[in-house]
Design a protein around this motif. Structure first.
Motif, short mmCIF file in Angstrom:
data_model
loop_
_atom_site.label_atom_id
_atom_site.label_comp_id
_atom_site.label_asym_id
_atom_site.label_seq_id
_atom_site.Cartn_x
_atom_site.Cartn_y
_atom_site.Cartn_z
N ARG A 66 -8.17 -18.73 15.99
CA ARG A 66 -9.21 -19.43 15.25
C ARG A 66 -8.98 -19.37 13.74
O ARG A 66 -9.90 -19.68 12.96
N THR A 67 -7.79 -18.97 13.34
CA THR A 67 -7.46 -18.94 11.91
C THR A 67 -6.03 -19.48 11.77
O THR A 67 -5.41 -19.85 12.75
N THR A 68 -5.53 -19.46 10.55
CA THR A 68 -4.15 -19.93 10.35
C THR A 68 -3.17 -18.75 10.27
O THR A 68 -2.10 -18.86 9.67
N ALA A 69 -3.52 -17.63 10.92
CA ALA A 69 -2.63 -16.45 10.91
C ALA A 69 -1.24 -16.82 11.41
O ALA A 69 -1.11 -17.49 12.45
N PRO A 70 -0.18 -16.42 10.71
CA PRO A 70 1.18 -16.74 11.15
C PRO A 70 1.65 -15.80 12.26
O PRO A 70 1.22 -14.64 12.34
N VAL A 71 2.54 -16.32 13.11
CA VAL A 71 3.14 -15.49 14.16
C VAL A 71 3.88 -14.33 13.50
O VAL A 71 4.47 -14.49 12.42
N ASP A 72 3.83 -13.17 14.12
CA ASP A 72 4.46 -11.92 13.66
C ASP A 72 3.65 -11.20 12.58
O ASP A 72 4.11 -10.15 12.07
N LEU A 73 2.48 -11.72 12.24
CA LEU A 73 1.62 -10.97 11.31
C LEU A 73 1.29 -9.61 11.96
O LEU A 73 0.84 -9.56 13.10
N VAL A 74 1.55 -8.53 11.23
CA VAL A 74 1.22 -7.19 11.73
C VAL A 74 -0.26 -6.95 11.49
O VAL A 74 -0.75 -7.09 10.38
N LEU A 75 -0.98 -6.62 12.57
CA LEU A 75 -2.44 -6.52 12.51
C LEU A 75 -2.87 -5.11 12.10
O LEU A 75 -2.07 -4.17 12.13
N GLY A 76 -4.16 -4.98 11.80
CA GLY A 76 -4.73 -3.65 11.63
C GLY A 76 -5.24 -3.36 10.23
O GLY A 76 -4.47 -3.11 9.32
N HIS A 77 -6.59 -3.39 10.10
CA HIS A 77 -7.18 -3.09 8.78
C HIS A 77 -8.08 -1.85 8.84
O HIS A 77 -8.66 -1.48 7.84
N GLU A 78 -8.20 -1.24 10.03
CA GLU A 78 -9.05 -0.05 10.14
C GLU A 78 -8.13 1.16 10.29
O GLU A 78 -7.64 1.43 11.38
N ILE A 79 -7.90 1.87 9.19
CA ILE A 79 -6.81 2.84 9.14
C ILE A 79 -7.31 4.21 8.68
O ILE A 79 -8.00 4.34 7.66
N THR A 80 -6.91 5.23 9.43
CA THR A 80 -7.07 6.63 9.00
C THR A 80 -5.69 7.26 9.18
O THR A 80 -5.04 7.03 10.21
N GLY A 81 -5.24 8.04 8.22
CA GLY A 81 -3.89 8.56 8.36
C GLY A 81 -3.65 9.84 7.58
O GLY A 81 -4.49 10.29 6.78
N GLU A 82 -2.48 10.42 7.85
CA GLU A 82 -2.04 11.62 7.14
C GLU A 82 -1.02 11.19 6.08
O GLU A 82 -0.06 10.46 6.38
N VAL A 83 -1.23 11.66 4.85
CA VAL A 83 -0.31 11.31 3.77
C VAL A 83 1.02 12.00 4.01
O VAL A 83 1.07 13.22 4.16
N ILE A 84 2.10 11.19 4.08
CA ILE A 84 3.42 11.82 4.26
C ILE A 84 4.36 11.54 3.08
O ILE A 84 5.35 12.23 2.94
N GLU A 85 4.04 10.53 2.26
CA GLU A 85 4.86 10.30 1.06
C GLU A 85 3.96 9.81 -0.05
O GLU A 85 3.05 9.00 0.18
N LEU A 86 4.24 10.28 -1.28
CA LEU A 86 3.43 9.90 -2.43
C LEU A 86 4.24 9.01 -3.36
O LEU A 86 5.39 9.33 -3.68
N GLY A 87 3.66 7.89 -3.82
CA GLY A 87 4.28 7.10 -4.88
C GLY A 87 4.28 7.90 -6.18
O GLY A 87 3.51 8.85 -6.35
N SER A 88 5.14 7.48 -7.11
CA SER A 88 5.33 8.28 -8.33
C SER A 88 4.08 8.33 -9.21
O SER A 88 3.94 9.22 -10.03
N ASP A 89 3.17 7.37 -9.06
CA ASP A 89 1.97 7.34 -9.92
C ASP A 89 0.73 7.97 -9.28
O ASP A 89 -0.35 7.91 -9.85
N VAL A 90 0.90 8.54 -8.09
CA VAL A 90 -0.29 9.09 -7.41
C VAL A 90 -0.61 10.47 -7.99
O VAL A 90 0.27 11.30 -8.16
N GLU A 91 -1.88 10.69 -8.32
CA GLU A 91 -2.27 11.93 -9.00
C GLU A 91 -3.16 12.85 -8.18
O GLU A 91 -3.13 14.06 -8.35
N THR A 92 -4.01 12.29 -7.32
CA THR A 92 -5.07 13.14 -6.73
C THR A 92 -4.85 13.46 -5.26
O THR A 92 -5.63 14.21 -4.69
N LEU A 93 -3.85 12.85 -4.64
CA LEU A 93 -3.62 13.11 -3.21
C LEU A 93 -2.39 13.96 -3.04
O LEU A 93 -1.51 13.99 -3.91
N GLU A 94 -2.31 14.64 -1.89
CA GLU A 94 -1.14 15.47 -1.60
C GLU A 94 -0.64 15.17 -0.21
O GLU A 94 -1.41 14.73 0.66
N VAL A 95 0.64 15.45 -0.01
CA VAL A 95 1.20 15.33 1.34
C VAL A 95 0.41 16.26 2.27
O VAL A 95 0.10 17.40 1.89
#
Ligand SMILES: NC(=O)c1ccc[n+]([C@@H]2O[C@H](COP(=O)([O-])OP(=O)(O)OC[C@H]3O[C@@H](n4cnc5c(N)ncnc54)[C@H](O)[C@@H]3O)[C@@H](O)[C@H]2O)c1
Ligand SMILES: [Zn+2]
Ligand SMILES: [Zn+2]
Length: 403
Positions: A66-95
């Motif tokens: 019912r939308t124009t979503a393209p084939v192979d679009l990876v789904l999923g917007h409800e996310i909880t996770g464990e931090v395993i890598e930090l970008g160089s600008d991240v200040e308040t989170l830890e692995v």
């Protein structure tokens, strides 16, 4: 570097688990990625190992074609996770931190983010207004129904749980913080729900049940949930809601039997544009049904919290106007009654910390109320099919065996 597996949209009524690249701190070209976002550097991001990621009615709009979503679009917007890598600008989170990720992607730097309107961040979606992971026309951020996912602007977006063991113990509740619990709560706040309110919620899907849970948390006196799906209505009744079977007709008459008047003070649309008609029309789609009936049954001066999703284009709509997102609304009714309308993505960040505390201190049983049910990543195609058929379940995917 580990591999990565994810749930992808393959065409109407088809999803598949497939190999995708492990995330890097850059948005690469791929299905649905806006060219202006290709190559965008994400030093402010983190890479999460997914702990829990849920299937949502919002995903179903895409999966039903019912939308124009393209084939192979990876789904999923409800996310909880464990931090395993930090970008160089991240200040308040830890692995090792376990975090809830609002489905809205927000930069924390633009005018709207500064006003906490994180559902309409101006800086993440060259396709339009606001953004979400794994969603059509939202810039192309890769979805999180995957083993690993990149979360941009992580200091701003992520909500860290205070204690890892406690978080894992209460994960079936906490996973609802990424979308449906704040969204249901926002619907109620937008509808003006407070102590003693009478509330009607259209839709007994997971979002409607989350709204009903929220209405009680906000102190509502009577919470009435309407749907045409008997199993879902049973779930609502199980935690104290009154229920309305819409195959029997418009909700007003049944509301009168419950309240003595055919009106409520506050109304929430937890259905959206794939709404079906009432009574004899319950088998047919009538996209404006919920909006028009809410205007009828909301008392003058009341508010409508419209969290159900409406689109600007619907290739599957039954008439030409609805194909362009135009619905036949009796706005005169709303005007005459001075009704207020609140629409759009829920700004999750406004609510998620408070609702997390309500969960951690045992003030609410959101997982039980929405019937949270864990399945493996490989069971996602079956989960999508079952959910589409109207099972009274909120599916939680467990891609890495945390649950
Ligand atoms: N605003 C936001 O930020 C936000 C966030 C999450 C979900 N959503 C939207 O909320 C809506 C509900 O999500 P869900 O996961 O519960 O979806 P769902 O499809 O599981 O539930 C929708 C329910 O509405 C019922 N329904 C159909 N017509 C109806 C009518 N006329 N009156 C009452 N009920 C009717 C269906 O039988 C179904 O049980 C979707 O449109 C979804 O996209 C919005
Ligand atoms: Zn969702
Ligand atoms: Zn922003």
């Amino acid at each position: 570097m580990p591999g990565n597996r994810a749930v992808a949209y393959k065409g109407p009524h088809q999803v598949e688990v497939q190999d995708i690249p492990y995330p890097e701190f850059e948005l690469k070209d791929g299905p649905g990625v806006n060219p202006a976002n290709v190559g965008r550097k994400v030093p402010h991001g983190v890479i999460l190992k997914t702990v829990a990621t849920n299937i949502c009615g919002s995903d179903q709009h895409m999966v039903r074609g019912r939308t124009t979503a393209p084939v192979d679009l990876v789904l999923g917007h409800e996310i909880t996770g464990e931090v395993i890598e930090l970008g160089s600008d991240v200040e308040t989170l830890e692995v090792g931190d376990i975090v809830s990720v609002p489905f809205n992607i927000a930069c924390g730097r633009c005018k709207n983010c500064k006003e906490r309107k994180t559902g309409v961040c101006l800086n993440v979606n060259p396709d339009g207004y606001g953004s979400a992971y794994g969603y059509v026309d939202m810039g192309g951020w890769v979805g999180g129904q995957a083993e690993y996912v990149l979360v941009p602007y992580a200091d701003f977006n992520a909500l860290k749980f205070p204690d890892k063991d406690q978080a894992l113990e209460k994960m079936l509740d906490l996973t609802m913080l990424s979308d449906i619990f704040p969204t249901g709560f926002h619907g109620c706040v937008s509808a003006g729900v407070g102590v003693g309110s009478t509330v009607y919620i259209a839709g007994a899907g997971p979002v409607g049940l989350a709204a009903a849970t929220s209405a009680f948390l906000l102190g509502a006196a009577v919470v009435i949930v309407g749907d045409m799906n008997a199993k879902r209505l049973e779930k609502a009744a199980a935690f104290g809601c009154e229920t309305i079977d819409l195959t029997k007709g418009e909700p007003g008459e049944q509301i009168e039997q419950i309240l003595g008047v055919p009106e409520v003070e506050c109304a929430v649309d937890a259905v959206g544009f794939e709404a079906r008609g009432h009574g004899g029309d319950a088998g047919t789609e009538k996209p404006a049904t919920v909006l028009n009936s809410l205007m009828d049954i909301t008392g003058s001066g009341g508010s409508l919290g419209i969290i159900g999703l409406y689109v600007t284009g619907d290739p599957g709509a039954s008439d030409e106007a609805a194909k362009k997102g135009s619905l036949s609304l009796s706005l005169g009714t709303g005007w005459a009654k001075s009704l207020a309308f609140v629409t759009g993505q829920c700004p999750v960040m406004k609510y998620h910390r408070g609702l997390m505390n309500a969960i951690l201190h045992d003030r609410v049983n959101i997982a039980k109320n929405v019937n949270a049910t864990v399945i493996g990543l490989d069971e996602a195609p079956q989960g999508y099919a079952d959910f589409d058929s109207g099972t009274a379940v909120k599916y939680v995917l467990d891609p890495n065996g945390y649950l």
